[in-house]
Design a protein around this motif. Structure first.
Motif, mmCIF file in Angstrom:
data_model
loop_
_atom_site.group_PDB
_atom_site.id
_atom_site.type_symbol
_atom_site.label_atom_id
_atom_site.label_comp_id
_atom_site.label_asym_id
_atom_site.label_seq_id
_atom_site.Cartn_x
_atom_site.Cartn_y
_atom_site.Cartn_z
ATOM 1 N N LEU A 78 0.845 -1.187 0.000
ATOM 2 C CA LEU A 78 0.000 0.000 0.000
ATOM 3 C C LEU A 78 0.885 1.243 0.000
ATOM 4 O O LEU A 78 1.920 1.281 0.662
ATOM 5 C CB LEU A 78 -0.889 0.032 1.245
ATOM 6 C CG LEU A 78 -2.010 -0.996 1.295
ATOM 7 C CD1 LEU A 78 -2.723 -0.922 2.641
ATOM 8 C CD2 LEU A 78 -2.989 -0.774 0.169
ATOM 9 N N VAL A 79 0.477 2.265 -0.710
ATOM 10 C CA VAL A 79 1.180 3.542 -0.715
ATOM 11 C C VAL A 79 0.426 4.457 0.241
ATOM 12 O O VAL A 79 -0.762 4.718 0.057
ATOM 13 C CB VAL A 79 1.226 4.163 -2.130
ATOM 14 C CG1 VAL A 79 1.889 5.523 -2.092
ATOM 15 C CG2 VAL A 79 1.938 3.222 -3.097
ATOM 16 N N LEU A 85 -2.954 6.154 -0.518
ATOM 17 C CA LEU A 85 -2.990 6.935 -1.749
ATOM 18 C C LEU A 85 -4.179 6.465 -2.569
ATOM 19 O O LEU A 85 -4.308 5.285 -2.874
ATOM 20 C CB LEU A 85 -1.691 6.744 -2.544
ATOM 21 C CG LEU A 85 -1.626 7.383 -3.923
ATOM 22 C CD1 LEU A 85 -1.705 8.890 -3.826
ATOM 23 C CD2 LEU A 85 -0.363 6.963 -4.635
ATOM 24 N N GLY A 86 -5.061 7.383 -2.907
ATOM 25 C CA GLY A 86 -6.276 7.002 -3.600
ATOM 26 C C GLY A 86 -6.414 7.555 -4.998
ATOM 27 O O GLY A 86 -7.275 7.132 -5.753
ATOM 28 N N ASP A 87 -5.556 8.514 -5.371
ATOM 29 C CA ASP A 87 -5.739 9.146 -6.672
ATOM 30 C C ASP A 87 -4.408 9.662 -7.202
ATOM 31 O O ASP A 87 -3.551 10.119 -6.439
ATOM 32 C CB ASP A 87 -6.728 10.308 -6.545
ATOM 33 C CG ASP A 87 -7.459 10.637 -7.835
ATOM 34 O OD1 ASP A 87 -7.121 10.068 -8.894
ATOM 35 O OD2 ASP A 87 -8.368 11.475 -7.788
ATOM 36 N N LEU A 89 -0.227 15.035 -9.806
ATOM 37 C CA LEU A 89 -0.814 15.223 -8.486
ATOM 38 C C LEU A 89 -1.100 13.861 -7.868
ATOM 39 O O LEU A 89 -1.613 12.966 -8.544
ATOM 40 C CB LEU A 89 -2.125 16.005 -8.600
ATOM 41 C CG LEU A 89 -2.096 17.296 -9.417
ATOM 42 C CD1 LEU A 89 -3.484 17.915 -9.456
ATOM 43 C CD2 LEU A 89 -1.086 18.265 -8.870
ATOM 44 N N ILE A 90 -0.749 13.695 -6.593
ATOM 45 C CA ILE A 90 -1.075 12.460 -5.885
ATOM 46 C C ILE A 90 -1.684 12.830 -4.542
ATOM 47 O O ILE A 90 -1.345 13.849 -3.947
ATOM 48 C CB ILE A 90 0.150 11.538 -5.679
ATOM 49 C CG1 ILE A 90 1.216 12.190 -4.799
ATOM 50 C CG2 ILE A 90 0.755 11.131 -7.011
ATOM 51 C CD1 ILE A 90 2.326 11.250 -4.400
ATOM 52 N N PHE A 144 -9.526 18.284 -8.226
ATOM 53 C CA PHE A 144 -8.481 18.602 -9.192
ATOM 54 C C PHE A 144 -8.722 17.975 -10.555
ATOM 55 O O PHE A 144 -7.957 18.212 -11.485
ATOM 56 C CB PHE A 144 -7.105 18.160 -8.685
ATOM 57 C CG PHE A 144 -6.587 19.020 -7.574
ATOM 58 C CD1 PHE A 144 -6.068 20.268 -7.835
ATOM 59 C CD2 PHE A 144 -6.630 18.568 -6.265
ATOM 60 C CE1 PHE A 144 -5.580 21.073 -6.803
ATOM 61 C CE2 PHE A 144 -6.152 19.359 -5.230
ATOM 62 C CZ PHE A 144 -5.641 20.604 -5.506
ATOM 63 N N HIS A 145 -9.746 17.148 -10.691
ATOM 64 C CA HIS A 145 -10.025 16.543 -11.989
ATOM 65 C C HIS A 145 -10.501 17.632 -12.946
ATOM 66 O O HIS A 145 -11.343 18.452 -12.585
ATOM 67 C CB HIS A 145 -11.051 15.415 -11.859
ATOM 68 C CG HIS A 145 -10.464 14.193 -11.249
ATOM 69 N ND1 HIS A 145 -9.753 13.275 -11.971
ATOM 70 C CD2 HIS A 145 -10.473 13.740 -9.965
ATOM 71 C CE1 HIS A 145 -9.350 12.311 -11.185
ATOM 72 N NE2 HIS A 145 -9.768 12.570 -9.953
#
Length: 97
Positions: A18-19, A34-36, A83-84, A91-92
């Motif tokens: 997992l990150v 981290l999800g996106d 972007l993370i 931000f999309h």
């Protein structure tokens, strides 16, 4: 950090790991998965300089912002960004105002 540096650091990582992402100065219990990840096609502003006597650095899209007189030695460079974060819905591109 540049993308090539990130890829180099991840080269030996377990692909099932997992990150976790953390805010500055967080402790271990503050991590979130981290999800996106958003690879932006547009250029963002990388602005740096002094606010009073203290260095500052910010990143933002759009037109370079005008600063009040306390800012000095401002330098704006247009850069590509990735972007993370835990959740980046605002931000999309289709959601930005």
């Amino acid at each position: 950090m540049k993308v090539y540096e990130l890829l180099g650091r991840l080269a030996n990582a377990d692909p099932e790991a997992l990150v976790l992402v953390f805010m500055p100065y967080a402790d271990a219990a503050d991590g979130a998965v981290l999800g996106d990840v958003i690879v932006r096609d547009d250029l963002w502003n990388h602005e740096s300089g002094l606010y009073g006597a203290r260095p500052y650095e910010v990143f933002y899209p759009g037109v370079p912002e005008e600063r009040e007189p306390l800012y000095s030695n401002e330098k704006v460079e247009r850069v590509k960004v990735v972007l993370i974060g835990e959740e980046l819905g605002n931000f999309h591109p289709q959601l930005e105002v």
